[in-house]
Write a protein that holds these residues in place. Structure first.
Motif, mmCIF file in Angstrom:
data_model
loop_
_atom_site.group_PDB
_atom_site.id
_atom_site.type_symbol
_atom_site.label_atom_id
_atom_site.label_comp_id
_atom_site.label_asym_id
_atom_site.label_seq_id
_atom_site.Cartn_x
_atom_site.Cartn_y
_atom_site.Cartn_z
ATOM 1 N N LYS A 18 0.828 -1.360 0.069
ATOM 2 C CA LYS A 18 0.191 0.071 -0.012
ATOM 3 C C LYS A 18 0.790 1.276 -0.052
ATOM 4 O O LYS A 18 0.479 2.389 -0.735
ATOM 5 C CB LYS A 18 -0.886 0.099 1.294
ATOM 6 C CG LYS A 18 -1.774 1.092 1.238
ATOM 7 C CD LYS A 18 -2.763 0.983 2.449
ATOM 8 C CE LYS A 18 -2.093 1.173 3.698
ATOM 9 N NZ LYS A 18 -3.030 1.350 4.893
ATOM 10 N N ILE A 19 1.899 1.088 0.940
ATOM 11 C CA ILE A 19 2.850 2.341 0.891
ATOM 12 C C ILE A 19 3.644 2.494 -0.456
ATOM 13 O O ILE A 19 3.802 3.888 -1.044
ATOM 14 C CB ILE A 19 3.837 2.005 2.012
ATOM 15 C CG1 ILE A 19 3.009 2.318 3.486
ATOM 16 C CG2 ILE A 19 4.748 3.521 2.061
ATOM 17 C CD1 ILE A 19 2.246 3.458 3.771
ATOM 18 N N TYR A 22 0.936 4.260 -2.828
ATOM 19 C CA TYR A 22 0.807 5.573 -2.488
ATOM 20 C C TYR A 22 2.136 6.450 -3.183
ATOM 21 O O TYR A 22 1.760 7.460 -3.382
ATOM 22 C CB TYR A 22 0.534 5.838 -0.967
ATOM 23 C CG TYR A 22 -0.701 5.185 -0.346
ATOM 24 C CD1 TYR A 22 -1.793 4.767 -1.197
ATOM 25 C CD2 TYR A 22 -0.890 5.089 0.994
ATOM 26 C CE1 TYR A 22 -2.799 4.354 -0.828
ATOM 27 C CE2 TYR A 22 -2.178 4.614 1.511
ATOM 28 C CZ TYR A 22 -2.991 4.216 0.702
ATOM 29 O OH TYR A 22 -4.245 3.915 1.115
ATOM 30 N N GLU A 39 1.758 7.630 4.098
ATOM 31 C CA GLU A 39 0.493 7.250 4.195
ATOM 32 C C GLU A 39 -0.492 8.721 4.609
ATOM 33 O O GLU A 39 -1.594 9.028 4.195
ATOM 34 C CB GLU A 39 0.082 6.024 5.336
ATOM 35 C CG GLU A 39 -1.279 5.709 5.301
ATOM 36 C CD GLU A 39 -1.613 4.453 5.958
ATOM 37 O OE1 GLU A 39 -2.495 4.006 5.924
ATOM 38 O OE2 GLU A 39 -0.402 4.140 6.674
ATOM 39 N N GLU A 40 0.217 9.405 5.396
ATOM 40 C CA GLU A 40 -0.519 10.725 5.872
ATOM 41 C C GLU A 40 -0.554 11.588 4.604
ATOM 42 O O GLU A 40 -1.444 12.205 4.605
ATOM 43 C CB GLU A 40 0.194 11.391 6.952
ATOM 44 C CG GLU A 40 0.552 10.552 8.362
ATOM 45 C CD GLU A 40 1.400 9.391 8.269
ATOM 46 O OE1 GLU A 40 2.133 9.120 7.073
ATOM 47 O OE2 GLU A 40 1.587 8.738 9.217
ATOM 48 N N ASN A 43 -3.406 10.415 2.464
ATOM 49 C CA ASN A 43 -4.931 10.407 2.818
ATOM 50 C C ASN A 43 -5.231 11.970 3.187
ATOM 51 O O ASN A 43 -6.367 12.166 2.914
ATOM 52 C CB ASN A 43 -4.871 9.744 4.406
ATOM 53 C CG ASN A 43 -4.447 8.229 4.225
ATOM 54 O OD1 ASN A 43 -5.019 7.841 3.387
ATOM 55 N ND2 ASN A 43 -4.132 7.842 5.326
#
Length: 235
Positions: A18-19, A22, A39-40, A43
């Motif tokens: 996932k990272i 992203y 991730e931050e 999102n």
């Protein structure tokens, strides 16, 4: 012991995948900040949505967080077989649903990032193409998976070549005009805004990149969706 290790590591592997996804999405749009959490950043900046490619509309029929687009392309119930004339990207089947990534600022669309793929010389190139809010101007392109020849087709990873894409135009007279050219773009040409330098010594990879970009921005790809999105009709 091996089975136990696989089970124990699965969550970590899923997180790493996932990272990585992203990271590649943010990088394609020129938004990746090295000094902030991946991730931050994602999102905070990006919204994932699913599009029905047949209708050009957003859909809630599948969940954006769990949807596996590549796997769905192999499912005959939710994909279509492409004819030879349609399949310029050489992907054989096209999924009915596709993930798109929206970047909004103060509630207004800023960029849209699209997954793209297609065959080069030795492999299928997987990447992301980012467009500016007008749906016509490229914000960036990046590939995260391929096995093209290092130093030749592998130059799709060269930052200097990738830097040629931002600002290029996509559509002209209703058709997809953007393409790679053999050699260097003539800045005096009327078509210069739609052209990118080809990869030296890698004609088949260059052709593959042109074909995959034109496919995914064309009628079988995201063209219908982009038209409705920028008219406010995508849902």
């Amino acid at each position: 012991m091996v089975s136990s290790a696989a089970v124990l590591l699965k969550d970590r592997q899923d997180i790493n995948k996932k990272i990585d996804r992203y990271t590649n999405i943010l990088a394609a749009a020129g938004m990746l900040q090295a000094d902030a959490g991946i991730e931050e950043q994602f999102n905070e900046l990006v919204t994932s949505r699913v599009v029905d490619l047949n209708s050009g509309l957003f859909t809630d029929e599948v969940d954006a967080d769990s949807f596996d687009q590549l796997r769905s392309a192999k499912d005959r119930d939710i994909s279509i077989n492409l004819t030879s004339s349609e399949d310029i990207a050489k992907i054989s089947r096209r999924e009915n649903f596709a993930l798109v990534y929206l970047v909004e600022t103060d509630g207004q669309l800023n960029k849209i990032i699209l997954p793209v793929r297609g065959y080069g010389l030795w492999s299928t190139l997987h990447g992301y193409l980012a467009l500016e809010k007008d749906g016509q101007t490229v914000a960036g392109l990046g590939f995260y998976q391929h096995t093209e020849t290092p130093g030749l087709g592998g130059e799709v990873d060269n930052p200097r070549w990738k830097a040629l894409w931002p600002g290029k135009k996509v559509y002209k007279d209703g058709g997809v005009e953007i393409q790679l050219v053999k050699g260097s773009v003539d800045p005096a040409s009327d078509s210069a805004d739609y052209q990118i330098d080809g990869l030296a010594g890698a004609t088949l990879t260059s052709n593959g990149v042109t074909n995959l970009v034109q496919f995914w921005l064309g009628e079988q790809g995201f063209q219908k969706f982009l038209g409705k999105l920028y008219l406010g009709e995508a849902g």
